[in-house]
Write an enzyme that holds these catalytic residues in place. Structure first.
Site, PDB file in Angstrom:
ATOM      1  N   TRP A 182       3.806  10.474  13.362  1.00  0.00           N
ATOM      2  CA  TRP A 182       4.075   9.037  13.290  1.00  0.00           C
ATOM      3  C   TRP A 182       5.561   8.846  13.011  1.00  0.00           C
ATOM      4  CZ3 TRP A 182       3.678   5.880   8.317  1.00  0.00           C
ATOM      5  CH2 TRP A 182       3.771   4.509   8.584  1.00  0.00           C
ATOM      6  N   ASP A 239      -2.338  12.593   5.028  1.00  0.00           N
ATOM      7  CA  ASP A 239      -2.218  11.188   5.410  1.00  0.00           C
ATOM      8  C   ASP A 239      -3.550  10.777   6.034  1.00  0.00           C
ATOM      9  OD1 ASP A 239      -1.555   8.673   6.269  1.00  0.00           O
ATOM     10  OD2 ASP A 239       0.249   9.255   7.341  1.00  0.00           O
ATOM     11  N   LYS A 267      -6.919   0.521   9.373  1.00  0.00           N
ATOM     12  CA  LYS A 267      -7.703   0.757  10.584  1.00  0.00           C
ATOM     13  C   LYS A 267      -9.207   0.669  10.321  1.00  0.00           C
ATOM     14  CE  LYS A 267      -3.952   1.897  12.991  1.00  0.00           C
ATOM     15  NZ  LYS A 267      -2.909   1.929  11.956  1.00  0.00           N
TER      16      LYS A 267
END
Length: 398
Positions: free
Chosen positions: A130, A211, A247
């Site tokens: 990311w 993460d 999400k």
């Protein structure tokens, strides 16, 4: 003369910039595959029904207030969140330092500052990762290095390259790992590979940081998506987790997440939590209330949690369906194998398109995607998947 004369104009965020271009594009068949947010089969943003009902209950609560929250979040909210990852035996041992944070990005920033405080010098992240990861840890004062992850030829995991790089990492350095649904590639280690990664972290005395942005969203099953966290817990290692509810709850704009630090003892956990609270206090004083209250209303209610888990499955299944449809449509047109589309998991597919091909997708065909070839599968639907496949075929065939 302005005192800001020496301040240069910062470049626009590449992903958010795509969204602006898409919005202003009058082309009828334009497609936005850049933004990492769920969309329905009709291409619309979606508030999960469980979230809508939880919010209704939160707002209707006669005891609701708008007071400052504790620096680390409400203590009664912690256990339901911990139970998404850890067993009750671990939770009751007192060896977890848990605090509410500003979704995944805020969690990582606080962890980065804490790593710097405790004397860690360097974070190693996957290549690619990311785009915000290197910047977050750099801002925290940490050196940032990379280890091989994506294997272009196989369009899969470069596991041998990853292991070789881990062998060169120094004791006390941090290794950043995506807990599930690696962003941007959608390529995850197998269970056997995860076990090797855990063993290498332990052997090299590295500090693992997971993460966790997609638990439950990737496969539709919390336990399946929690594999890596479970293996690290079973290893007895101390490690960090940055947990986001953007999400899997669809709470993108509420900025709600949690930090978990698995420690060897309750004394260590208490010390870690105390120092992380200092960081939070100096950064933003205390966390926001609303998103945390919504998540807690869902996780502490049997009916709402059941509904939420069903909605996770629904979102995951739609993404899987779109993977199958895109693969079939591209293979039909190109006559070559595109199995990596269905081999990958989660929100994103790493197409393998070159920068020139991506430029053509954006500029000629109005299909908005990031420069590395990543596409958000949530942006696909029955109304655009054939057009996207047609444009991919045009780009790879010329």
């Amino acid at each position: 003369m302005t005192i800001f004369a020496s301040v240069p104009l910062a470049p626009a965020d590449p992903i958010l910039g795509l969204a602006t271009r898409f919005k202003n594009d009058p082309f009828e068949k334009k497609v936005n595959l850049g933004i990492g947010a769920y969309r329905t089969a009709e291409g619309k943003a979606w508030i999960l029904p469980s979230v809508a009902e939880a919010e209704r209950r939160v707002v209707a609560d006669p005891n609701a207030e708008k007071e400052y929250q504790p620096i680390d979040g409400k203590p009664e909210y912690k256990r339901p969140v911990q139970q998404l990852i850890f067993g009750d035996d671990v939770i009751e041992s007192g060896c977890l330092a848990t605090l509410q944070a500003l979704s995944g990005t805020g969690s990582l920033q606080v962890i980065g500052q804490f790593l710097h405080f405790m004397g860690c010098k360097k974070v190693h992240g996957p290549d690619p990762t990311w785009g915000n990861h290197p910047k977050i840890f750099g801002r925290a004062g940490l050196a940032y290095g990379t280890y091989p992850y994506w294997h272009q030829e196989s369009r899969g995991l470069d596991f041998e390259g990853m292991k070789a790089a881990m062998q060169k990492m120094e004791e006390g350095e941090c290794i950043l790992l995506h807990a599930v649904a690696h962003n941007p590639t959608g390529v995850d280690p197998s269970e056997a590979q995860w076990k090797e990664i855990v063993a290498l972290c332990k052997e090299r005395k590295l500090i693992p940081l997971l993460d966790n942005a997609y638990q439950g969203y990737a496969s539709g099953n919390l336990a399946t998506d929690g594999l890596s966290q479970r293996l690290f817990t079973e290893s007895g290692m101390e490690f960090f987790i940055a947990q986001s509810f953007a999400k899997n709850f669809g709470l993108y704009g509420e900025r709600i997440g949690y930090i978990h630090v698995k420690c060897d003892s309750k004394d260590a956990a208490d010390a870690v939590l105390s120092q992380m609270k200092v960081i939070v206090r100096q950064a933003y004083s205390s966390p926001p209330k609303h998103g945390a209250a919504i998540a807690n209303a869902i996780l502490s209610s049997e009916d709402l949690k059941k509904q939420w888990l069903e909605e996770l499955t629904l979102m995951s299944n739609r993404i899987v369906d779109m993977r199958v449809r895109l693969r079939e449509a591209v293979e039909k047109r190109t006559g070559t194998a595109w199995n990596h589309i269905t081999d990958q998991i989660g929100m994103f597919t790493y197409t393998g398109l070159t920068k020139d091909q991506v430029t053509r997708m954006v500029e000629e065909f109005h299909i908005y995607m990031t420069g590395d070839g990543r596409i958000s599968m949530a942006g696909l639907n029955e109304g655009n998947v054939e057009y996207v496949a047609e444009c991919i075929q045009a780009c790879v065939s010329s």
